[in-house]
Design a protein around this motif. Structure first.
Motif, PDB file in Angstrom:
ATOM      1  N   LYS A   1       1.082  -1.174   0.092  1.00 57.06           N
ATOM      2  CA  LYS A   1       0.040   0.082   0.057  1.00 57.06           C
ATOM      3  C   LYS A   1       0.891   1.189  -0.067  1.00 57.06           C
ATOM      4  O   LYS A   1       1.889   1.175   0.584  1.00 57.06           O
ATOM      5  N   ASP A   2       0.352   2.223  -0.691  1.00 57.03           N
ATOM      6  CA  ASP A   2       1.142   3.596  -0.702  1.00 57.03           C
ATOM      7  C   ASP A   2       0.887   4.257   0.677  1.00 57.03           C
ATOM      8  O   ASP A   2      -0.043   3.801   1.253  1.00 57.03           O
ATOM      9  N   ARG A   3       2.090   4.868   1.249  1.00 55.87           N
ATOM     10  CA  ARG A   3       1.872   5.744   2.196  1.00 55.87           C
ATOM     11  C   ARG A   3       1.133   7.295   2.203  1.00 55.87           C
ATOM     12  O   ARG A   3       1.800   8.016   1.505  1.00 55.87           O
ATOM     13  N   LEU A   4      -0.014   7.111   2.799  1.00 54.56           N
ATOM     14  CA  LEU A   4      -0.777   8.466   2.621  1.00 54.56           C
ATOM     15  C   LEU A   4      -0.159   9.514   3.631  1.00 54.56           C
ATOM     16  O   LEU A   4      -0.418  10.669   3.373  1.00 54.56           O
ATOM     17  N   PHE A   5       0.177   8.892   4.824  1.00 55.99           N
ATOM     18  CA  PHE A   5       0.858   9.845   6.051  1.00 55.99           C
ATOM     19  C   PHE A   5       1.927   9.130   6.572  1.00 55.99           C
ATOM     20  O   PHE A   5       1.872   7.700   7.171  1.00 55.99           O
ATOM     21  N   VAL A   6       2.991   9.910   6.805  1.00 61.93           N
ATOM     22  CA  VAL A   6       4.227   9.539   7.712  1.00 61.93           C
ATOM     23  C   VAL A   6       4.139  10.266   8.919  1.00 61.93           C
ATOM     24  O   VAL A   6       4.254  11.245   9.027  1.00 61.93           O
ATOM     25  N   ARG A   7       3.971   9.433   9.795  1.00 64.35           N
ATOM     26  CA  ARG A   7       3.625   9.950  11.268  1.00 64.35           C
ATOM     27  C   ARG A   7       5.228  10.116  11.857  1.00 64.35           C
ATOM     28  O   ARG A   7       6.238   9.357  11.932  1.00 64.35           O
ATOM     29  N   ALA A   8       5.250  11.568  12.418  1.00 57.70           N
ATOM     30  CA  ALA A   8       6.738  11.814  13.026  1.00 57.70           C
ATOM     31  C   ALA A   8       6.270  11.957  14.757  1.00 57.70           C
ATOM     32  O   ALA A   8       7.316  11.566  15.121  1.00 57.70           O
ATOM     33  N   SER A   9       5.334  12.346  15.010  1.00 58.87           N
ATOM     34  CA  SER A   9       4.849  12.424  16.490  1.00 58.87           C
ATOM     35  C   SER A   9       3.436  12.298  16.518  1.00 58.87           C
ATOM     36  O   SER A   9       2.641  12.379  15.845  1.00 58.87           O
ATOM     37  N   GLU A  10       3.139  12.025  17.951  1.00 59.53           N
ATOM     38  CA  GLU A  10       1.650  11.718  18.157  1.00 59.53           C
ATOM     39  C   GLU A  10       1.529  12.310  19.643  1.00 59.53           C
ATOM     40  O   GLU A  10       2.514  12.242  20.491  1.00 59.53           O
ATOM     41  N   VAL A  11       0.306  12.862  19.790  1.00 60.58           N
ATOM     42  CA  VAL A  11      -0.111  13.158  21.110  1.00 60.58           C
ATOM     43  C   VAL A  11      -1.605  12.544  21.438  1.00 60.58           C
ATOM     44  O   VAL A  11      -2.460  12.506  20.537  1.00 60.58           O
ATOM     45  N   VAL A  12      -1.544  11.703  22.336  1.00 60.25           N
ATOM     46  CA  VAL A  12      -2.768  10.856  22.853  1.00 60.25           C
ATOM     47  C   VAL A  12      -3.382  11.385  23.964  1.00 60.25           C
ATOM     48  O   VAL A  12      -3.050  11.529  24.997  1.00 60.25           O
ATOM     49  N   PHE A  13      -4.808  11.580  23.909  1.00 57.03           N
ATOM     50  CA  PHE A  13      -5.562  12.043  25.020  1.00 57.03           C
ATOM     51  C   PHE A  13      -6.333  10.853  24.985  1.00 57.03           C
ATOM     52  O   PHE A  13      -6.466   9.866  24.722  1.00 57.03           O
ATOM     53  N   GLU A  14      -7.547  11.089  25.952  1.00 57.70           N
ATOM     54  CA  GLU A  14      -8.242   9.830  26.456  1.00 57.70           C
ATOM     55  C   GLU A  14      -8.969   9.376  25.203  1.00 57.70           C
ATOM     56  O   GLU A  14      -9.109   8.130  25.070  1.00 57.70           O
ATOM     57  N   ARG A  15      -9.852  10.062  24.450  1.00 55.60           N
ATOM     58  CA  ARG A  15     -10.448   9.706  23.189  1.00 55.60           C
ATOM     59  C   ARG A  15     -10.203  10.469  21.910  1.00 55.60           C
ATOM     60  O   ARG A  15     -10.793  10.225  20.917  1.00 55.60           O
ATOM     61  N   VAL A  16      -8.888  11.309  21.828  1.00 56.31           N
ATOM     62  CA  VAL A  16      -8.411  11.908  20.788  1.00 56.31           C
ATOM     63  C   VAL A  16      -7.209  11.518  20.284  1.00 56.31           C
ATOM     64  O   VAL A  16      -6.174  11.488  21.238  1.00 56.31           O
ATOM     65  N   TYR A  17      -6.711  11.398  19.172  1.00 59.83           N
ATOM     66  CA  TYR A  17      -5.184  11.230  18.767  1.00 59.83           C
ATOM     67  C   TYR A  17      -4.932  12.422  17.734  1.00 59.83           C
ATOM     68  O   TYR A  17      -5.603  12.737  16.953  1.00 59.83           O
ATOM     69  N   ILE A  18      -3.688  12.957  18.017  1.00 56.99           N
ATOM     70  CA  ILE A  18      -3.422  14.152  17.359  1.00 56.99           C
ATOM     71  C   ILE A  18      -1.898  13.363  16.624  1.00 56.99           C
ATOM     72  O   ILE A  18      -1.072  13.332  17.852  1.00 56.99           O
ATOM     73  N   LEU A  19      -1.781  13.254  15.481  1.00 56.14           N
ATOM     74  CA  LEU A  19      -0.725  12.625  14.851  1.00 56.14           C
ATOM     75  C   LEU A  19      -0.115  13.912  13.781  1.00 56.14           C
ATOM     76  O   LEU A  19      -0.704  14.314  12.932  1.00 56.14           O
ATOM     77  N   GLU A  20       0.855  13.952  13.994  1.00 58.73           N
ATOM     78  CA  GLU A  20       1.678  15.098  13.388  1.00 58.73           C
ATOM     79  C   GLU A  20       2.801  14.335  12.288  1.00 58.73           C
ATOM     80  O   GLU A  20       3.490  13.351  12.558  1.00 58.73           O
ATOM     81  N   GLY A  21       2.866  14.580  11.155  1.00 59.70           N
ATOM     82  CA  GLY A  21       3.541  14.172   9.968  1.00 59.70           C
ATOM     83  C   GLY A  21       3.569  14.790   8.694  1.00 59.70           C
ATOM     84  O   GLY A  21       2.924  15.836   8.731  1.00 59.70           O
ATOM     85  N   GLN A  22       3.921  14.067   7.696  1.00 66.91           N
ATOM     86  CA  GLN A  22       3.700  14.394   6.361  1.00 66.91           C
ATOM     87  C   GLN A  22       2.591  13.716   5.800  1.00 66.91           C
ATOM     88  O   GLN A  22       2.522  12.529   5.762  1.00 66.91           O
ATOM     89  N   VAL A  23       1.932  14.512   4.852  1.00 67.17           N
ATOM     90  CA  VAL A  23       0.723  13.930   4.257  1.00 67.17           C
ATOM     91  C   VAL A  23       0.958  13.764   2.590  1.00 67.17           C
ATOM     92  O   VAL A  23       1.852  14.713   2.194  1.00 67.17           O
ATOM     93  N   ALA A  24       0.442  12.702   2.041  1.00 69.91           N
ATOM     94  CA  ALA A  24       0.661  12.944   0.463  1.00 69.91           C
ATOM     95  C   ALA A  24      -0.145  14.041  -0.046  1.00 69.91           C
ATOM     96  O   ALA A  24      -1.187  14.301   0.394  1.00 69.91           O
ATOM     97  N   ASP A  25       0.489  14.040  -1.188  1.00 66.68           N
ATOM     98  CA  ASP A  25      -0.343  15.486  -2.242  1.00 66.68           C
ATOM     99  C   ASP A  25      -1.155  14.717  -3.046  1.00 66.68           C
ATOM    100  O   ASP A  25      -1.358  13.533  -3.448  1.00 66.68           O
TER     101      ASP A  25
END
Length: 122
Positions: A1-25
């Motif tokens: 599969k092609d990589r749509l999102f390459v995760r660099a870091s993440e912040v995890v809350f109780e029911r929310v995830y924030i994933l920071e990285g590069q997204v495909a164009d």
């Protein structure tokens, strides 16, 4: 599969995830493809949001459950509150008891400056 999102870091809350990285164009198509992959895996209750970061080549993907998102329903008490505010606005706009009016020439000639200052200071 092609990589749509390459995760660099993440912040995890109780029911929310924030994933920071590069997204495909293009980002909008990548987000739609990621959402469709979640649906294909049986995770229809998960919603994805894409937010640009300060760094120009990075984005943040917010992952949260649809049940945690605010409802777009307008409750009956909200309609009642809007109606009361509207009626209150109509009443107060049409009351001229507290309106400011310009002093006419006859009023200026009928009063002294001291009387006008006493009225203004009340």
């Amino acid at each position: 599969k092609d990589r749509l999102f390459v995760r660099a870091s993440e912040v995890v809350f109780e029911r929310v995830y924030i994933l920071e990285g590069q997204v495909a164009d293009p980002p909008a198509e990548a987000l739609a493809t990621m959402q469709q992959r979640l649906i294909d895996q049986g995770m229809e209750e998960v919603e994805l949001f894409l937010q640009r970061c300060i760094e120009p080549d990075r984005c943040a993907v917010l992952v949260m459950l649809k049940e945690d998102m605010p409802s777009s329903d307008f409750a009956w008490w909200q309609w009642l509150l809007c109606a009361l505010a509207f009626v209150g606005t109509l009443i107060t706009v049409n009351l001229d008891g507290f309106s400011v009016s310009a002093v006419t020439l006859e009023q200026v000639n009928a009063m002294s400056v001291d009387e006008m200052m006493k009225i203004a200071n009340q």
